[in-house]
Every structure is written in C-alpha cells, then in structure tokens.
Design a protein around this motif. Structure first.
Motif, PDB file in Angstrom:
ATOM      1  N   ASP A   1      -2.296  -1.607   5.046  1.00 35.71           N
ATOM      2  CA  ASP A   1      -2.680  -0.687   3.973  1.00 35.71           C
ATOM      3  C   ASP A   1      -1.460  -0.218   3.189  1.00 35.71           C
ATOM      4  O   ASP A   1      -1.517  -0.063   1.958  1.00 35.71           O
ATOM      5  N   VAL A   2      -0.357   0.009   3.879  1.00 33.40           N
ATOM      6  CA  VAL A   2       0.878   0.410   3.208  1.00 33.40           C
ATOM      7  C   VAL A   2       1.356  -0.707   2.281  1.00 33.40           C
ATOM      8  O   VAL A   2       1.714  -0.465   1.114  1.00 33.40           O
ATOM      9  N   LEU A   3       1.356  -1.932   2.770  1.00 36.14           N
ATOM     10  CA  LEU A   3       1.855  -3.045   1.961  1.00 36.14           C
ATOM     11  C   LEU A   3       1.000  -3.270   0.721  1.00 36.14           C
ATOM     12  O   LEU A   3       1.532  -3.574  -0.359  1.00 36.14           O
ATOM     13  N   VAL A   4      -0.307  -3.115   0.849  1.00 37.01           N
ATOM     14  CA  VAL A   4      -1.182  -3.237  -0.322  1.00 37.01           C
ATOM     15  C   VAL A   4      -0.799  -2.201  -1.372  1.00 37.01           C
ATOM     16  O   VAL A   4      -0.698  -2.506  -2.574  1.00 37.01           O
ATOM     17  N   ARG A   5      -0.573  -0.972  -0.929  1.00 32.37           N
ATOM     18  CA  ARG A   5      -0.236   0.099  -1.866  1.00 32.37           C
ATOM     19  C   ARG A   5       1.150  -0.088  -2.473  1.00 32.37           C
ATOM     20  O   ARG A   5       1.344   0.116  -3.682  1.00 32.37           O
ATOM     21  N   MET A   6       2.107  -0.481  -1.659  1.00 39.33           N
ATOM     22  CA  MET A   6       3.451  -0.685  -2.182  1.00 39.33           C
ATOM     23  C   MET A   6       3.499  -1.858  -3.162  1.00 39.33           C
ATOM     24  O   MET A   6       4.243  -1.832  -4.144  1.00 39.33           O
ATOM     25  N   ARG A   7       2.706  -2.873  -2.909  1.00 37.64           N
ATOM     26  CA  ARG A   7       2.645  -4.000  -3.847  1.00 37.64           C
ATOM     27  C   ARG A   7       2.052  -3.551  -5.187  1.00 37.64           C
ATOM     28  O   ARG A   7       2.547  -3.942  -6.257  1.00 37.64           O
ATOM     29  N   ALA A   8       1.020  -2.719  -5.132  1.00 31.48           N
ATOM     30  CA  ALA A   8       0.414  -2.212  -6.364  1.00 31.48           C
ATOM     31  C   ALA A   8       1.404  -1.356  -7.145  1.00 31.48           C
ATOM     32  O   ALA A   8       1.475  -1.426  -8.385  1.00 31.48           O
ATOM     33  N   LEU A   9       2.182  -0.559  -6.437  1.00 27.19           N
ATOM     34  CA  LEU A   9       3.190   0.279  -7.093  1.00 27.19           C
ATOM     35  C   LEU A   9       4.305  -0.578  -7.681  1.00 27.19           C
ATOM     36  O   LEU A   9       4.789  -0.318  -8.788  1.00 27.19           O
ATOM     37  N   ALA A  10       4.709  -1.614  -6.954  1.00 26.69           N
ATOM     38  CA  ALA A  10       5.746  -2.516  -7.469  1.00 26.69           C
ATOM     39  C   ALA A  10       5.263  -3.238  -8.721  1.00 26.69           C
ATOM     40  O   ALA A  10       6.058  -3.480  -9.645  1.00 26.69           O
ATOM     41  N   ASP A  11       3.994  -3.573  -8.773  1.00 32.16           N
ATOM     42  CA  ASP A  11       3.441  -4.227  -9.963  1.00 32.16           C
ATOM     43  C   ASP A  11       3.605  -3.336 -11.194  1.00 32.16           C
ATOM     44  O   ASP A  11       3.949  -3.809 -12.281  1.00 32.16           O
TER      45      ASP A  11
ATOM     46  N   LEU B   1      10.384   6.893  -4.323  1.00 33.00           N
ATOM     47  CA  LEU B   1       9.036   7.003  -3.777  1.00 33.00           C
ATOM     48  C   LEU B   1       9.075   6.798  -2.274  1.00 33.00           C
ATOM     49  O   LEU B   1      10.134   6.552  -1.686  1.00 33.00           O
ATOM     50  N   PHE B   2       7.898   6.886  -1.637  1.00 31.60           N
ATOM     51  CA  PHE B   2       7.783   6.870  -0.187  1.00 31.60           C
ATOM     52  C   PHE B   2       6.688   5.886   0.236  1.00 31.60           C
ATOM     53  O   PHE B   2       5.937   5.381  -0.599  1.00 31.60           O
ATOM     54  N   SER B   3       6.582   5.689   1.577  1.00 33.16           N
ATOM     55  CA  SER B   3       5.629   4.683   2.055  1.00 33.16           C
ATOM     56  C   SER B   3       4.555   5.252   2.981  1.00 33.16           C
ATOM     57  O   SER B   3       4.202   4.644   3.977  1.00 33.16           O
ATOM     58  N   PHE B   4       4.065   6.441   2.642  1.00 35.93           N
ATOM     59  CA  PHE B   4       2.801   6.957   3.144  1.00 35.93           C
ATOM     60  C   PHE B   4       2.826   7.520   4.565  1.00 35.93           C
ATOM     61  O   PHE B   4       3.358   6.936   5.489  1.00 35.93           O
ATOM     62  N   PHE B   5       2.192   8.696   4.653  1.00 37.04           N
ATOM     63  CA  PHE B   5       1.941   9.340   5.940  1.00 37.04           C
ATOM     64  C   PHE B   5       0.685   8.755   6.577  1.00 37.04           C
ATOM     65  O   PHE B   5      -0.075   8.022   5.934  1.00 37.04           O
ATOM     66  N   ARG B   6       0.450   9.128   7.819  1.00 40.20           N
ATOM     67  CA  ARG B   6      -0.765   8.729   8.528  1.00 40.20           C
ATOM     68  C   ARG B   6      -1.279   9.936   9.295  1.00 40.20           C
ATOM     69  O   ARG B   6      -0.551  10.904   9.525  1.00 40.20           O
ATOM     70  N   GLY B   7      -2.533   9.884   9.720  1.00 45.93           N
ATOM     71  CA  GLY B   7      -3.129  10.996  10.439  1.00 45.93           C
ATOM     72  C   GLY B   7      -2.578  11.153  11.843  1.00 45.93           C
ATOM     73  O   GLY B   7      -1.961  10.235  12.407  1.00 45.93           O
ATOM     74  N   ASP B   8      -2.812  12.312  12.432  1.00 41.54           N
ATOM     75  CA  ASP B   8      -2.378  12.576  13.806  1.00 41.54           C
ATOM     76  C   ASP B   8      -3.003  11.552  14.749  1.00 41.54           C
ATOM     77  O   ASP B   8      -4.207  11.274  14.681  1.00 41.54           O
ATOM     78  N   GLY B   9      -2.176  11.001  15.615  1.00 46.22           N
ATOM     79  CA  GLY B   9      -2.688  10.057  16.596  1.00 46.22           C
ATOM     80  C   GLY B   9      -2.870   8.645  16.088  1.00 46.22           C
ATOM     81  O   GLY B   9      -3.285   7.756  16.847  1.00 46.22           O
ATOM     82  N   VAL B  10      -2.578   8.412  14.804  1.00 48.35           N
ATOM     83  CA  VAL B  10      -2.714   7.074  14.223  1.00 48.35           C
ATOM     84  C   VAL B  10      -1.417   6.300  14.461  1.00 48.35           C
ATOM     85  O   VAL B  10      -0.334   6.757  14.094  1.00 48.35           O
ATOM     86  N   ALA B  11      -1.527   5.142  15.069  1.00 54.08           N
ATOM     87  CA  ALA B  11      -0.336   4.328  15.366  1.00 54.08           C
ATOM     88  C   ALA B  11       0.265   3.792  14.077  1.00 54.08           C
ATOM     89  O   ALA B  11      -0.463   3.325  13.189  1.00 54.08           O
ATOM     90  N   VAL B  12       1.591   3.850  13.984  1.00 56.47           N
ATOM     91  CA  VAL B  12       2.247   3.417  12.753  1.00 56.47           C
ATOM     92  C   VAL B  12       1.956   1.946  12.465  1.00 56.47           C
ATOM     93  O   VAL B  12       1.785   1.552  11.298  1.00 56.47           O
ATOM     94  N   GLU B  13       1.878   1.125  13.500  1.00 58.32           N
ATOM     95  CA  GLU B  13       1.623  -0.302  13.284  1.00 58.32           C
ATOM     96  C   GLU B  13       0.272  -0.547  12.628  1.00 58.32           C
ATOM     97  O   GLU B  13       0.089  -1.528  11.893  1.00 58.32           O
ATOM     98  N   SER B  14      -0.673   0.349  12.867  1.00 58.96           N
ATOM     99  CA  SER B  14      -2.035   0.133  12.367  1.00 58.96           C
ATOM    100  C   SER B  14      -2.164   0.344  10.862  1.00 58.96           C
ATOM    101  O   SER B  14      -3.153  -0.073  10.260  1.00 58.96           O
ATOM    102  N   ILE B  15      -1.181   0.989  10.244  1.00 63.58           N
ATOM    103  CA  ILE B  15      -1.298   1.239   8.803  1.00 63.58           C
ATOM    104  C   ILE B  15      -0.487   0.243   7.976  1.00 63.58           C
ATOM    105  O   ILE B  15      -0.474   0.318   6.748  1.00 63.58           O
TER     106      ILE B  15
END
Length: 280
Positions: free
Chosen positions: A123-133, A106-120
């Motif tokens: 949200d990424v960790l919440v999703r990855m934790r749910a997937l790990a569960d 699996l992967f850890s999510f794209f972001r929109g154009d101009g969106v700083a990687v640090e800002s997501i």
C-alpha cells in the motif's frame, strides 16, 4: 584544496510563526535559504493563494531563497485513499513553484496500532508511486524524510522505498536524529553507504540513544560528524537544513524558539568549521 560549500537553511517556523521574523533570525545566523513548513501558523499546504503570494513577497523582499517545501504529505495513516495525499501534494507543488524551489519533503505513511510494518509495504509503494508521478509531471523532486514510525524509518526500508518506486523524482533526505530515535544504533555505520547514492538533502539534528531526546548536532549519538565528513568527501554541495526540535516536538513538527535555534546553528557550524566546510 577545493573549498566545499553547503547552503545553510532551516525550518523557519521553529523560530516564530511570522515569516518576517523567521527570515531575519535565519539571516542573522548566516543562512541564505529557508525551509517552509508553515507561515502565520498555517501549514504550507493549507495557505490560500493570497497568503502564499504574501509569503513570496516577504521572502523576495528580504532576498531569501527557499530550500524546500516541508510538506506533511505522507504523514497520515496508510489506510486513507491514495487521492487524499495526491491532492495535498498538488497544493505543495503549487507552493514550490510559487516560492521557487524544486524540492518537497514528504513521508511514507503511518500505520495503526498493532499493524505489522511489513503488511503495509504494498500500500505504501502504490501511494509513493502515485506521488512520484505527480512530481515527475511537475518537474519537482520529492525528498523522503526518515521520520520515526512511518514505513521508511530505517535505512533498510528507506532503500527499499526509493529502489522499488524507481523514480528520479523520489530522493532521500537524511536525518540522523530520527534514525537514532527508532533504534538505529549507529546511523552512519548502519545506513550511509547504502543510502548515499540516493541522498539529496541534509536535515540537521541529533539525538540521544538512551532517551530519544533531540540535541544539537554533534551532542548526540547520531554520528553527525562522521556523516558530515563523508558528505564532504563525496562532493555533496546541497542544502543543510536546521530542524532543531529543542523545546517542543510532536508528530506534526517541532519548535525551538530563536535562542535554542541559535544554539543549534552554532553547534552545527562548529562541526562544519572543524571539517573545513563553508556554510553560505
């Protein structure tokens, strides 16, 4: 001297849409396992039960193991609801159980154009934790691939992901080419030592720094030989999965065809022969 053996696998749909042809070509190259991303042109998470059963029958008939389910989970924008990818992972989990593997890429999510990687990150960790569960409950192991342009595309962020989620069900797949393509100048030097404790799977391809072009293992700037040698010395004994991407590559996957796939397999075997690793 102890013999080091890795199990050779590969992305069958880079050869042909038909699983029977995928399997025959992989076995001709000495592989005893297949990484399943799609069959008959349909992604693994979209295969209906009847076709999944048919796929299982083809693989069983030919005595082919399954190294991993190459799911597209997490290859979407992080703005989508958490449940969107949880549901796709449940379908990937059903395929993993049916085909007899514990691993799901699996992967850890794209972001929109101009969106700083640090800002997501949150949200990424919440999703990855749910997937790990889900994976923990299903007794499966998620293999995060360092795909370009997702959150975890550099060694530093791959390490952040796996350490922050802190689940035994979330491990790492190593892809030298993808690191090169996001500007990691020396993947082995820059990332191997930090990531090795979490590495559980090897995906095999290489790339050129100057152009980003994907090339067979050992023909690019991904320090593949150094990585393979270190894995040998560390006692790695898992899968080595060919993902050549030699004739076509896109955000959702790649294609090589049987001839180019064979060229990639021979290049990889040249490297493993050189360091005394047996592919079985």
């Amino acid at each position: 001297m102890t013999t080091v053996t890795w199990t050779l696998s590969g992305f069958g749909d880079e050869i042909d849409p038909d699983p029977a042809i995928q399997t025959a070509a992989l076995q001709a190259l000495g592989a005893h396992a297949i990484e399943v991303r799609s069959a008959w042109g349909v992604n693994i998470v979209d295969l209906v039960d009847e076709r999944l059963d048919r796929l299982a029958g083809v693989l069983t008939e030919r005595g082919m193991g399954v190294s991993a389910i190459a799911s597209p989970v997490g290859k979407v924008d992080v703005s989508l609801p958490v449940d969107h990818e949880v549901e796709r992972l449940r379908r990937a989990a059903a395929a993993a159980h049916r085909l007899g593997t514990r691993y799901i890429r699996l992967f850890s999510f794209f972001r929109g154009d101009g969106v700083a990687v640090e800002s997501i990150r949150d949200d990424v960790l919440v999703r990855m934790r749910a997937l790990a569960d889900v994976a923990e409950a299903e007794d499966l192991v998620l293999l995060h691939e360092n795909e370009k342009d997702i959150y975890g595309d550099t060694p530093e962020r791959c390490l952040d992901l796996v350490e922050s989620v802190g689940s035994p069900a979330l491990r790492l797949a190593w892809d030298s080419a993808n690191f090169v393509q996001v500007g990691v100048a020396h993947p082995f030097d820059d990332g191997y030592a930090a990531l090795r404790p979490h590495l559980e799977y090897l995906q095999v391809k290489d790339a050129l720094t100057a152009t980003g072009e994907v090339v067979p293992a050992g023909e690019g700037d991904g320090q593949v030989l150094q990585t393979l040698t270190a894995l040998r010395d560390d006692g790695y004994s898992g899968f080595a999965s060919l993902e050549p991407h030699l004739t076509d590559a896109s955000a959702l996957g790649g294609f090589s065809g049987p001839d180019a796939f064979g060229r990639a397999a021979r290049a990889f075997r040249t490297l493993t022969d050189r360091i005394g690793v047996t592919l079985a």
